[in-house]
Design an enzyme around this catalytic site. Structure first.
Site, PDB file in Angstrom:
ATOM      1  N   LYS A  66       0.816  -1.227   0.000  1.00 35.78           N
ATOM      2  CA  LYS A  66       0.000   0.000   0.000  1.00 35.78           C
ATOM      3  C   LYS A  66       0.847   1.274   0.000  1.00 35.78           C
ATOM      4  O   LYS A  66       0.462   2.265  -0.615  1.00 35.78           O
ATOM      5  CB  LYS A  66      -0.957  -0.002   1.199  1.00 35.78           C
ATOM      6  CG  LYS A  66      -2.092  -1.011   1.057  1.00 35.78           C
ATOM      7  CD  LYS A  66      -3.070  -0.895   2.202  1.00 35.78           C
ATOM      8  CE  LYS A  66      -4.148  -1.957   2.103  1.00 35.78           C
ATOM      9  NZ  LYS A  66      -5.120  -1.880   3.202  1.00 35.78           N
ATOM     10  N   ASP A 102     -10.270   2.469   2.279  1.00 36.83           N
ATOM     11  CA  ASP A 102     -10.449   1.706   3.527  1.00 36.83           C
ATOM     12  C   ASP A 102     -11.296   2.465   4.550  1.00 36.83           C
ATOM     13  O   ASP A 102     -12.194   1.905   5.185  1.00 36.83           O
ATOM     14  CB  ASP A 102      -9.090   1.375   4.157  1.00 36.83           C
ATOM     15  CG  ASP A 102      -8.412   0.185   3.483  1.00 36.83           C
ATOM     16  OD1 ASP A 102      -9.117  -0.618   2.844  1.00 36.83           O
ATOM     17  OD2 ASP A 102      -7.182   0.065   3.601  1.00 36.83           O
TER      18      ASP A 102
HETATM   19  P1  NDP Z   1       0.375  -2.803  10.301  1.00 38.93           P
HETATM   20  O1  NDP Z   1       1.403  -3.863  10.295  1.00 38.93           O
HETATM   21  O2  NDP Z   1       0.593  -1.551   9.508  1.00 38.93           O
HETATM   22  O3  NDP Z   1       0.124  -2.309  11.835  1.00 38.93           O
HETATM   23  C1  NDP Z   1       0.102  -3.202  12.852  1.00 38.93           C
HETATM   24  C2  NDP Z   1      -0.447  -2.526  14.137  1.00 38.93           C
HETATM   25  O4  NDP Z   1      -0.795  -3.569  15.044  1.00 38.93           O
HETATM   26  C3  NDP Z   1       0.564  -1.644  14.858  1.00 38.93           C
HETATM   27  O5  NDP Z   1      -0.143  -0.602  15.504  1.00 38.93           O
HETATM   28  C4  NDP Z   1       1.165  -2.622  15.881  1.00 38.93           C
HETATM   29  O6  NDP Z   1       1.686  -1.986  17.041  1.00 38.93           O
HETATM   30  C5  NDP Z   1      -0.059  -3.410  16.266  1.00 38.93           C
HETATM   31  N1  NDP Z   1       0.190  -4.750  16.806  1.00 38.93           N
HETATM   32  C6  NDP Z   1       0.695  -5.815  16.131  1.00 38.93           C
HETATM   33  N2  NDP Z   1       0.714  -6.907  16.947  1.00 38.93           N
HETATM   34  C7  NDP Z   1       0.218  -6.501  18.157  1.00 38.93           C
HETATM   35  C8  NDP Z   1      -0.027  -7.159  19.392  1.00 38.93           C
HETATM   36  N3  NDP Z   1       0.257  -8.457  19.553  1.00 38.93           N
HETATM   37  N4  NDP Z   1      -0.567  -6.457  20.405  1.00 38.93           N
HETATM   38  C9  NDP Z   1      -0.870  -5.139  20.238  1.00 38.93           C
HETATM   39  N5  NDP Z   1      -0.656  -4.455  19.102  1.00 38.93           N
HETATM   40  C10 NDP Z   1      -0.126  -5.130  18.056  1.00 38.93           C
HETATM   41  O7  NDP Z   1      -0.989  -3.531   9.890  1.00 38.93           O
HETATM   42  P2  NDP Z   1      -2.260  -2.882   9.187  1.00 38.93           P
HETATM   43  O8  NDP Z   1      -2.517  -1.582   9.869  1.00 38.93           O
HETATM   44  O9  NDP Z   1      -2.097  -2.882   7.718  1.00 38.93           O
HETATM   45  O10 NDP Z   1      -3.432  -3.944   9.483  1.00 38.93           O
HETATM   46  C11 NDP Z   1      -4.017  -4.083  10.780  1.00 38.93           C
HETATM   47  C12 NDP Z   1      -5.234  -4.997  10.723  1.00 38.93           C
HETATM   48  O11 NDP Z   1      -6.285  -4.419   9.975  1.00 38.93           O
HETATM   49  C13 NDP Z   1      -4.978  -6.367  10.090  1.00 38.93           C
HETATM   50  O12 NDP Z   1      -5.629  -7.352  10.892  1.00 38.93           O
HETATM   51  C14 NDP Z   1      -5.639  -6.279   8.734  1.00 38.93           C
HETATM   52  O13 NDP Z   1      -6.069  -7.539   8.280  1.00 38.93           O
HETATM   53  C15 NDP Z   1      -6.822  -5.377   9.081  1.00 38.93           C
HETATM   54  N6  NDP Z   1      -7.403  -4.677   7.907  1.00 38.93           N
HETATM   55  C16 NDP Z   1      -8.686  -4.942   7.543  1.00 38.93           C
HETATM   56  C17 NDP Z   1      -9.268  -4.312   6.451  1.00 38.93           C
HETATM   57  C18 NDP Z   1     -10.702  -4.621   6.081  1.00 38.93           C
HETATM   58  O14 NDP Z   1     -11.126  -4.239   4.977  1.00 38.93           O
HETATM   59  N7  NDP Z   1     -11.478  -5.267   6.924  1.00 38.93           N
HETATM   60  C19 NDP Z   1      -8.534  -3.308   5.658  1.00 38.93           C
HETATM   61  C20 NDP Z   1      -7.181  -3.074   6.134  1.00 38.93           C
HETATM   62  C21 NDP Z   1      -6.654  -3.758   7.214  1.00 38.93           C
HETATM   63  P3  NDP Z   1       3.205  -1.400  17.081  1.00 38.93           P
HETATM   64  O15 NDP Z   1       3.140  -0.064  16.386  1.00 38.93           O
HETATM   65  O16 NDP Z   1       3.516  -1.301  18.517  1.00 38.93           O
HETATM   66  O17 NDP Z   1       4.055  -2.400  16.343  1.00 38.93           O
END
Ligand code: NDP
Length: 265
Positions: A66, A102
């Site tokens: 993206k 999104d």
């Molecule tokens: P990113 O990798 O960009 O971001 C991940 C985020 O999750 C960060 O804030 C990270 O925190 C946090 N994180 C990861 N693991 C943990 C954990 N174990 N405990 C707490 N926080 C955690 O991912 P995306 O933003 O691209 O995607 C996030 C979710 O959204 C996914 O599940 C994806 O499938 C979903 N999604 C759904 C869509 C839909 O149409 N339904 C569209 C887009 C996304 P930190 O900054 O501390 O690492």
């Protein structure tokens, strides 16, 4: 000639987008195809260029491309610009246009499908990655009382809040301990079957807990439900963001309700 569309990702086999867009095309009688393309991790731009040469008219973009799609687009919608990421590309005589649907998808699911009013409400956005960033501007457009971003790495939440300014603030998981009307899980924790360490005090019987993850029950939704909240997964958001992209490409808005219902069964 039949118009070609595709979704690019890595991995991509799990994507429901071909099924969703095929249903939209049937419903609105559009002469188009939509396929899933596995782009090499270091070959996204080349894959897109090859698709355009082969007659591609537009594409969706998913993990991990993206941000690269954002850089590839010659022109951007304002919501894509604010999101810093692109999930929808349109190819035409003027070049590559990038959009991010999104956030509009999330807001459409919350307001139209789930009957949720966002104006004046307190929203807790959990996570500060790409998905969280993409939904903040469309959420703010609904005029909530405030959007609080809680993230494991607090500095990322602070950076995001600073980007959007008024109406948005950042905090740690510990500091989020008052009730919210809507709690949105935009972390990747659910993908790993994990629960972000949230206080149960963020949930009441009037809270809607929304997990952007779809396709299975998650520890977040379980936790929210066990503390009295109503719950919803991200399937509606997925279909609504697809409908927004389809409308941009074809100029006709599909009816999402039957497609969401079909995917649920
Ligand atoms: P990113 O990798 O960009 O971001 C991940 C985020 O999750 C960060 O804030 C990270 O925190 C946090 N994180 C990861 N693991 C943990 C954990 N174990 N405990 C707490 N926080 C955690 O991912 P995306 O933003 O691209 O995607 C996030 C979710 O959204 C996914 O599940 C994806 O499938 C979903 N999604 C759904 C869509 C839909 O149409 N339904 C569209 C887009 C996304 P930190 O900054 O501390 O690492």
């Amino acid at each position: 000639m039949t118009d070609r569309y595709a979704v690019f990702g890595h991995p991509i086999a799990h994507s429901k987008s071909p099924q969703i867009h095929a249903a939209f095309a049937r419903q609105t009688v559009q002469d188009m195809t939509y396929e899933a393309i596995l782009a090499p991790k270091d070959g996204f731009a080349d894959s897109v260029a090859a698709f355009i040469t082969a007659g591609g008219r537009g594409a969706n973009v998913t993990v991990p491309f993206k941000e690269e799609a954002f850089r590839l687009a010659g022109r951007l919608s304002s919501r894509a610009e604010r999101a810093g990421a692109v999930n929808t590309l349109r190819f035409d005589a003027d070049g590559i246009f990038g959009d991010n649907t999104d956030g509009a998808g999330l807001v459409a699911d919350l307001t139209r499908n789930l009957g949720c009013v966002l104006a004046g409400k307190r929203v807790l956005l959990v996570g500060a990655g790409g998905a969280a960033r993409g939904v903040i501007e469309p959420l703010l457009a609904q005029q909530p009382a405030e959007v609080v971003i809680a993230n494991r790495t607090v500095s990322r939440a602070q950076d995001l809040a600073a980007l959007f300014g008024r109406g948005v603030r950042a905090c740690s998981f510990d500091a989020a301990d008052a009730p919210f009307d809507i709690v949105i899980n935009a972390t990747a924790a659910s993908l790993a079957g994990e629960l972000p360490p949230l206080s149960p005090r963020v949930f009441t019987a009037d809270t809607l807990a929304y997990d952007m993850m779809y396709g299975r029950d998650t520890p977040f939704l379980d936790f929210a439900r066990s503390h009295g909240a109503a719950t919803a997964d991200g399937l509606g958001m997925l279909v609504e963001q697809a409908a927004e992209a389809f409308t941009l490409w074809r100029g006709v808005r599909p009816d999402t309700a039957p497609v969401i219902a079909a995917l649920r069964t």
